[in-house]
Scaffold this motif. Structure first.
Motif, PDB file in Angstrom:
ATOM      1  N   ALA A 120      14.711  -4.810 -54.136  1.00 21.99           N
ATOM      2  CA  ALA A 120      14.413  -3.427 -53.753  1.00 21.99           C
ATOM      3  C   ALA A 120      13.283  -3.381 -52.726  1.00 21.99           C
ATOM      4  O   ALA A 120      13.202  -2.439 -51.927  1.00 21.99           O
ATOM      5  N   LEU A 121      12.440  -4.391 -52.718  1.00 23.58           N
ATOM      6  CA  LEU A 121      11.344  -4.410 -51.729  1.00 23.58           C
ATOM      7  C   LEU A 121      11.889  -4.468 -50.300  1.00 23.58           C
ATOM      8  O   LEU A 121      11.214  -4.046 -49.359  1.00 23.58           O
ATOM      9  N   MET A 122      13.103  -4.982 -50.153  1.00 20.69           N
ATOM     10  CA  MET A 122      13.670  -5.065 -48.801  1.00 20.69           C
ATOM     11  C   MET A 122      13.987  -3.674 -48.259  1.00 20.69           C
ATOM     12  O   MET A 122      14.172  -3.491 -47.067  1.00 20.69           O
ATOM     13  N   LYS A 123      14.043  -2.690 -49.172  1.00 17.05           N
ATOM     14  CA  LYS A 123      14.267  -1.302 -48.726  1.00 17.05           C
ATOM     15  C   LYS A 123      12.951  -0.580 -48.475  1.00 17.05           C
ATOM     16  O   LYS A 123      12.942   0.559 -48.030  1.00 17.05           O
ATOM     17  N   GLU A 124      11.856  -1.230 -48.834  1.00 16.54           N
ATOM     18  CA  GLU A 124      10.542  -0.608 -48.658  1.00 16.54           C
ATOM     19  C   GLU A 124       9.637  -1.565 -47.873  1.00 16.54           C
ATOM     20  O   GLU A 124       8.677  -2.117 -48.424  1.00 16.54           O
ATOM     21  N   PRO A 125       9.940  -1.746 -46.590  1.00 15.18           N
ATOM     22  CA  PRO A 125       9.231  -2.775 -45.818  1.00 15.18           C
ATOM     23  C   PRO A 125       7.719  -2.574 -45.773  1.00 15.18           C
ATOM     24  O   PRO A 125       6.974  -3.552 -45.768  1.00 15.18           O
ATOM     25  N   GLU A 126       7.272  -1.322 -45.811  1.00 16.42           N
ATOM     26  CA  GLU A 126       5.817  -1.128 -45.728  1.00 16.42           C
ATOM     27  C   GLU A 126       5.122  -1.559 -47.014  1.00 16.42           C
ATOM     28  O   GLU A 126       4.052  -2.166 -46.984  1.00 16.42           O
ATOM     29  N   LEU A 127       5.756  -1.260 -48.153  1.00 21.00           N
ATOM     30  CA  LEU A 127       5.204  -1.736 -49.419  1.00 21.00           C
ATOM     31  C   LEU A 127       5.261  -3.264 -49.446  1.00 21.00           C
ATOM     32  O   LEU A 127       4.296  -3.929 -49.840  1.00 21.00           O
ATOM     33  N   ALA A 128       6.382  -3.798 -48.988  1.00 22.39           N
ATOM     34  CA  ALA A 128       6.522  -5.262 -48.959  1.00 22.39           C
ATOM     35  C   ALA A 128       5.406  -5.873 -48.110  1.00 22.39           C
ATOM     36  O   ALA A 128       4.804  -6.880 -48.485  1.00 22.39           O
ATOM     37  N   ARG A 129       5.106  -5.248 -46.983  1.00 21.63           N
ATOM     38  CA  ARG A 129       4.045  -5.765 -46.106  1.00 21.63           C
ATOM     39  C   ARG A 129       2.692  -5.769 -46.831  1.00 21.63           C
ATOM     40  O   ARG A 129       1.947  -6.739 -46.785  1.00 21.63           O
ATOM     41  N   ARG A 130       2.427  -4.687 -47.537  1.00 17.76           N
ATOM     42  CA  ARG A 130       1.128  -4.610 -48.247  1.00 17.76           C
ATOM     43  C   ARG A 130       1.045  -5.687 -49.334  1.00 17.76           C
ATOM     44  O   ARG A 130       0.000  -6.282 -49.557  1.00 17.76           O
ATOM     45  N   ILE A 131       2.183  -5.917 -49.988  1.00 21.71           N
ATOM     46  CA  ILE A 131       2.194  -6.938 -51.045  1.00 21.71           C
ATOM     47  C   ILE A 131       1.938  -8.328 -50.456  1.00 21.71           C
ATOM     48  O   ILE A 131       1.104  -9.090 -50.949  1.00 21.71           O
ATOM     49  N   VAL A 132       2.661  -8.625 -49.383  1.00 25.77           N
ATOM     50  CA  VAL A 132       2.502  -9.960 -48.771  1.00 25.77           C
ATOM     51  C   VAL A 132       1.056 -10.147 -48.310  1.00 25.77           C
ATOM     52  O   VAL A 132       0.429 -11.189 -48.562  1.00 25.77           O
ATOM     53  N   ALA A 133       0.507  -9.121 -47.676  1.00 22.44           N
ATOM     54  CA  ALA A 133      -0.872  -9.227 -47.180  1.00 22.44           C
ATOM     55  C   ALA A 133      -1.856  -9.400 -48.340  1.00 22.44           C
ATOM     56  O   ALA A 133      -2.791 -10.205 -48.263  1.00 22.44           O
ATOM     57  N   ALA A 134      -1.614  -8.653 -49.421  1.00 21.01           N
ATOM     58  CA  ALA A 134      -2.541  -8.730 -50.571  1.00 21.01           C
ATOM     59  C   ALA A 134      -2.512 -10.125 -51.194  1.00 21.01           C
ATOM     60  O   ALA A 134      -3.546 -10.686 -51.553  1.00 21.01           O
ATOM     61  N   ILE A 135      -1.319 -10.680 -51.310  1.00 21.20           N
ATOM     62  CA  ILE A 135      -1.224 -12.025 -51.904  1.00 21.20           C
ATOM     63  C   ILE A 135      -1.885 -13.044 -50.970  1.00 21.20           C
ATOM     64  O   ILE A 135      -2.654 -13.897 -51.403  1.00 21.20           O
ATOM     65  N   ARG A 136      -1.586 -12.915 -49.680  1.00 19.83           N
ATOM     66  CA  ARG A 136      -2.133 -13.897 -48.730  1.00 19.83           C
ATOM     67  C   ARG A 136      -3.662 -13.919 -48.770  1.00 19.83           C
ATOM     68  O   ARG A 136      -4.288 -14.975 -48.659  1.00 19.83           O
ATOM     69  N   ARG A 137      -4.246 -12.735 -48.957  1.00 22.00           N
ATOM     70  CA  ARG A 137      -5.713 -12.655 -48.959  1.00 22.00           C
ATOM     71  C   ARG A 137      -6.344 -13.492 -50.072  1.00 22.00           C
ATOM     72  O   ARG A 137      -7.414 -14.046 -49.898  1.00 22.00           O
ATOM     73  N   VAL A 138      -5.634 -13.589 -51.228  1.00 19.72           N
ATOM     74  CA  VAL A 138      -6.275 -14.256 -52.374  1.00 19.72           C
ATOM     75  C   VAL A 138      -5.784 -15.685 -52.611  1.00 19.72           C
ATOM     76  O   VAL A 138      -6.400 -16.434 -53.349  1.00 19.72           O
ATOM     77  N   VAL A 139      -4.654 -16.020 -52.012  1.00 21.56           N
ATOM     78  CA  VAL A 139      -4.039 -17.304 -52.343  1.00 21.56           C
ATOM     79  C   VAL A 139      -4.501 -18.393 -51.372  1.00 21.56           C
ATOM     80  O   VAL A 139      -4.470 -18.201 -50.166  1.00 21.56           O
ATOM     81  N   THR A 140      -4.937 -19.510 -51.952  1.00 22.99           N
ATOM     82  CA  THR A 140      -5.469 -20.592 -51.115  1.00 22.99           C
ATOM     83  C   THR A 140      -4.431 -21.672 -50.835  1.00 22.99           C
ATOM     84  O   THR A 140      -4.656 -22.555 -50.015  1.00 22.99           O
ATOM     85  N   VAL A 141      -3.322 -21.623 -51.566  1.00 22.92           N
ATOM     86  CA  VAL A 141      -2.264 -22.630 -51.373  1.00 22.92           C
ATOM     87  C   VAL A 141      -1.162 -22.008 -50.509  1.00 22.92           C
ATOM     88  O   VAL A 141      -1.191 -20.799 -50.256  1.00 22.92           O
ATOM     89  N   PRO A 142      -0.177 -22.813 -50.066  1.00 22.59           N
ATOM     90  CA  PRO A 142       0.926 -22.202 -49.314  1.00 22.59           C
ATOM     91  C   PRO A 142       1.613 -21.093 -50.114  1.00 22.59           C
ATOM     92  O   PRO A 142       1.737 -21.179 -51.332  1.00 22.59           O
ATOM     93  N   PHE A 143       2.042 -20.091 -49.394  1.00 28.17           N
ATOM     94  CA  PHE A 143       2.627 -18.897 -50.007  1.00 28.17           C
ATOM     95  C   PHE A 143       3.977 -18.630 -49.330  1.00 28.17           C
ATOM     96  O   PHE A 143       4.059 -18.582 -48.103  1.00 28.17           O
ATOM     97  N   THR A 144       5.023 -18.509 -50.149  1.00 28.15           N
ATOM     98  CA  THR A 144       6.369 -18.337 -49.599  1.00 28.15           C
ATOM     99  C   THR A 144       7.019 -17.068 -50.160  1.00 28.15           C
ATOM    100  O   THR A 144       6.571 -16.533 -51.177  1.00 28.15           O
ATOM    101  N   VAL A 145       8.070 -16.621 -49.504  1.00 23.41           N
ATOM    102  CA  VAL A 145       8.785 -15.425 -49.958  1.00 23.41           C
ATOM    103  C   VAL A 145      10.272 -15.759 -50.037  1.00 23.41           C
ATOM    104  O   VAL A 145      10.826 -16.386 -49.125  1.00 23.41           O
ATOM    105  N   LYS A 146      10.891 -15.343 -51.130  1.00 24.45           N
ATOM    106  CA  LYS A 146      12.322 -15.594 -51.309  1.00 24.45           C
ATOM    107  C   LYS A 146      13.049 -14.259 -51.288  1.00 24.45           C
ATOM    108  O   LYS A 146      12.667 -13.331 -52.004  1.00 24.45           O
ATOM    109  N   MET A 147      14.093 -14.182 -50.464  1.00 21.91           N
ATOM    110  CA  MET A 147      14.787 -12.894 -50.300  1.00 21.91           C
ATOM    111  C   MET A 147      16.292 -13.097 -50.169  1.00 21.91           C
ATOM    112  O   MET A 147      16.765 -14.211 -49.956  1.00 21.91           O
ATOM    113  N   ARG A 148      17.013 -12.005 -50.310  1.00 20.90           N
ATOM    114  CA  ARG A 148      18.437 -11.993 -49.971  1.00 20.90           C
ATOM    115  C   ARG A 148      18.580 -11.609 -48.494  1.00 20.90           C
ATOM    116  O   ARG A 148      17.581 -11.286 -47.843  1.00 20.90           O
TER     117      ARG A 148
END
Ligand SMILES: Cc1cc2nc3c(=O)[nH]c(=O)nc-3n(C[C@H](O)[C@H](O)[C@H](O)COP(=O)(O)O)c2cc1C
Length: 344
Positions: A120-148
């Motif tokens: 469902a996040l693929m239908k809400e790109p702006e929310l998805a963007r905020r989520i990706v940015a929020a995770i990236r800010r705190v994560v020190t290891v590689p960070f990946t995204v899995k999608m359809r």
């Protein structure tokens, strides 16, 4: 443009990574031990876990992400819709020792999508963007995204979402060629994965029905860096070796029944030692058996078992009957018609 961290796949130099897909209710510690025991896989991924539950240290969530001390590299996959909670969950995953944090943007389940998580996040790109940015800010290891590849045939927006994920700091992507509305059906179409590869510079794993018969063409048609395999590994834990050999142009792997029987019964032993109740253990044995598509008789025998002991007994009987019919094809009917089935 941020600097992207390399993903620490364990793969022979110059060869594509072959990664075990996250599968809820399947790829727990017991199943990943089975796959790791057989070998050939470049990285394992836990079942998905709600970011909030992980951050809260909930017992079921902690069990879902448990891994062996020598299980590296491992990715912990999180899902959800709240950027802060997901970031907290991702931070916890790193604290637990994950080598990679993966965000689920592909789950088609109503339960997950109803809360705007998963695909469902693929239908809400702006929310998805905020989520990706929020995770990236705190994560020190590689960070990946899995999608359809998108929500439905009219909205195959994985290339745009993938590009956004890269801009926000994702270090890698996995794309399943199906859309959310395809469920597990649909007509195989790798073109969206190819378009994702064109739009990003980070590595992309191609996913969806990959096996040794189509691995070479999947990589060639998509330009993907590597492959992710899910149900194929339930059907045949040797699939990573099979695919590797196909990619190297080596002859197919021959696995004998004794190995298949041993691996399946070893798995059952680990399941029985891990699950607190017989009911739970039997449930897991049956869940795995549902994917034994090429050995319908074994599948049926396990699905109709009433206790874990009975399931084990039926596995032994199945292979014993097969040994007998192979030793003397006229002696008893062959229990299964497929030429060299794996423990499914
Ligand atoms: C039983 C089951 C559970 C799954 N759970 C997850 C999950 O937790 N997270 C996720 O990203 N995908 C999940 N998936 C999707 C798989 O990771 C994979 O993308 C999909 O099965 C297609 O790959 P395959 O054809 O190799 O199985 C699940 C699939 C199955 C069959």
């Amino acid at each position: 443009m941020s600097t992207h961290r390399p993903i620490p796949w364990n793969t022979p130099p110059g060869e594509p990574p072959l990664v075990l897909a996250p599968m809820e209710g399947v790829t727990d510690l017991t199943f990943r031990r089975l796959v790791r025991g057989v070998g050939g896989c470049s990285m394992t991924v836990t079942e998905f876990v709600a970011g909030a539950a992980l951050a809260g240290g909930h017992r079921i969530a902690m069990r879902a992400v448990a891994f062996d001390p020598d299980e590296h590299p491992i990715a912990i996959q999180v899902f959800g819709r709240d950027p802060d909670l997901l970031a907290e969950g991702a931070r916890t995953a790193v604290e637990l020792g994950a080598d990679v944090v993966d965000l689920n943007m592909g789950c088609p389940s109503k339960k997950v999508c109803a809360h705007s998580g998963g695909s469902a996040l693929m239908k809400e790109p702006e929310l998805a963007r905020r989520i990706v940015a929020a995770i990236r800010r705190v994560v020190t290891v590689p960070f990946t995204v899995k999608m359809r590849s998108g929500w439905d045939a009219e909205h195959r927006n994985a290339p745009e979402i993938a590009r956004m994920c890269q801009e926000e700091g994702a270090d890698g992507l996995t794309v399943h060629w199906r859309t959310r509305t395809d469920g597990y059906g649909g007509v195989r179409d790798l073109s969206t994965i190819g378009r994702v590869v064109e739009r990003v510079t980070v590595p992309v794993l191609a996913n969806g029905d990959v096996d040794e018969t189509n691995a070479v063409t999947t990589l060639a048609e998509t330009g993907a860096t590597g492959l992710m395999i899910g149900r194929g590994a339930i059907q045949d834990p040797w699939v990573f070796h099979r695919v590797r050999r196909a990619l190297r142009g080596q002859p197919p792997l021959v696995i004998d029944d004794a190995d298949r029987e041993r691996v399946l019964l070893d798995y059952y032993r680990v399941v029985r030692a891990t699950f607190e109740s017989d009911r739970g253990a039997l449930g897991r044995m049956k869940k795995i058996a549902r994917y034994f598509q090429d050995v319908p008789e074994l599948r049926q025998r396990i699905l109709h078992s009433e206790t874990p002991e009975e399931a084990e007994e039926r596995v032994r009987d199945f292979f014993a009957a097969r040994r007998l019919s192979q030793a003397d094809p006229g002696a008893s009917p062959r229990p299964d018609r497929s030429p060299a089935p794996a423990p499914r």
